[in-house]
Write an enzyme that holds these catalytic residues in place. Structure first.
Site, PDB file in Angstrom:
ATOM      1  N   CYS A  35       0.808  -1.221   0.000  1.00  0.00           N
ATOM      2  CA  CYS A  35       0.000   0.000   0.000  1.00  0.00           C
ATOM      3  C   CYS A  35       0.837   1.265   0.000  1.00  0.00           C
ATOM      4  O   CYS A  35       0.309   2.352  -0.209  1.00  0.00           O
ATOM      5  CB  CYS A  35      -0.916   0.015   1.216  1.00  0.00           C
ATOM      6  SG  CYS A  35       0.011  -0.023   2.749  1.00  0.00           S
ATOM      7  N   CYS A 104      -1.677  -4.016   8.711  1.00  0.00           N
ATOM      8  CA  CYS A 104      -1.178  -2.666   8.997  1.00  0.00           C
ATOM      9  C   CYS A 104      -0.289  -2.650  10.243  1.00  0.00           C
ATOM     10  O   CYS A 104       0.622  -1.828  10.336  1.00  0.00           O
ATOM     11  CB  CYS A 104      -2.333  -1.704   9.167  1.00  0.00           C
ATOM     12  SG  CYS A 104      -3.480  -1.744   7.774  1.00  0.00           S
TER      13      CYS A 104
HETATM   14 FE1  FES Z   1      -1.302   0.329   4.383  1.00  0.00          FE
HETATM   15 FE2  FES Z   1      -2.798   0.087   6.479  1.00  0.00          FE
HETATM   16  S1  FES Z   1      -3.442   0.143   4.422  1.00  0.00           S
HETATM   17  S2  FES Z   1      -0.653   0.010   6.392  1.00  0.00           S
END
Ligand code: FES
Length: 127
Positions: A35, A104
């Site tokens: 992400c 995360c």
């Molecule tokens: Fe990337 Fe939470 S969506 S660390």
């Protein structure tokens, strides 16, 4: 938005220990390749313990709350205890994370490991 616990929302809205320690004893920055979220951790060590922990993070609420909680958990720990801290411990301290947000908290574990890579855990506790 996923259903975050009260603790996650609190740490996201009022992050603890935000910032960076000048002349820190240990610093690391990690990025989640999926992400792109990032966390930076700086630590001040004293007598084999973490005297101060500060973080900077860019990312989702869970990542920021996990980084904030990590600094709270780390403060006062020995290096060995810090190295034993897992992402699941951070998630548990946050009252749990939604299933699609569990990854995360991994950022928190990775940044601790990276920051303390040069400080092997002592075999016996420092008196
Ligand atoms: Fe990337 Fe939470 S969506 S660390």
């Amino acid at each position: 938005m996923p259903a975050y616990s009260e603790i996650v929302l609190d740490h996201f809205q009022n992050p603890r220990n935000l910032g960076e320690i000048e002349n820190a004893d240990a610093v690391a920055e990690v990025e989640n390749p999926v992400c792109g979220d990032r966390a930076r951790l700086s630590l001040r060590l004293s007598g084999g313990r973490i005297a101060e922990a500060r973080f900077l993070a860019e990312g989702c609420p869970a990542a920021i709350a996990a980084a904030s909680m990590t600094t709270v958990l780390l403060t006062g720990m020995t290096v060995g205890e810090a190295l034993a801290l897992r992402d699941t411990d951070v998630a548990q301290a946050l009252g749990g994370l939604p299933p699609n947000k569990v990854h995360c908290s991994v950022l928190a574990e990775e940044v601790i490991q990276a920051a303390l890579a040069g400080y092997p855990a002592p075999v016996t506790a420092v008196p």
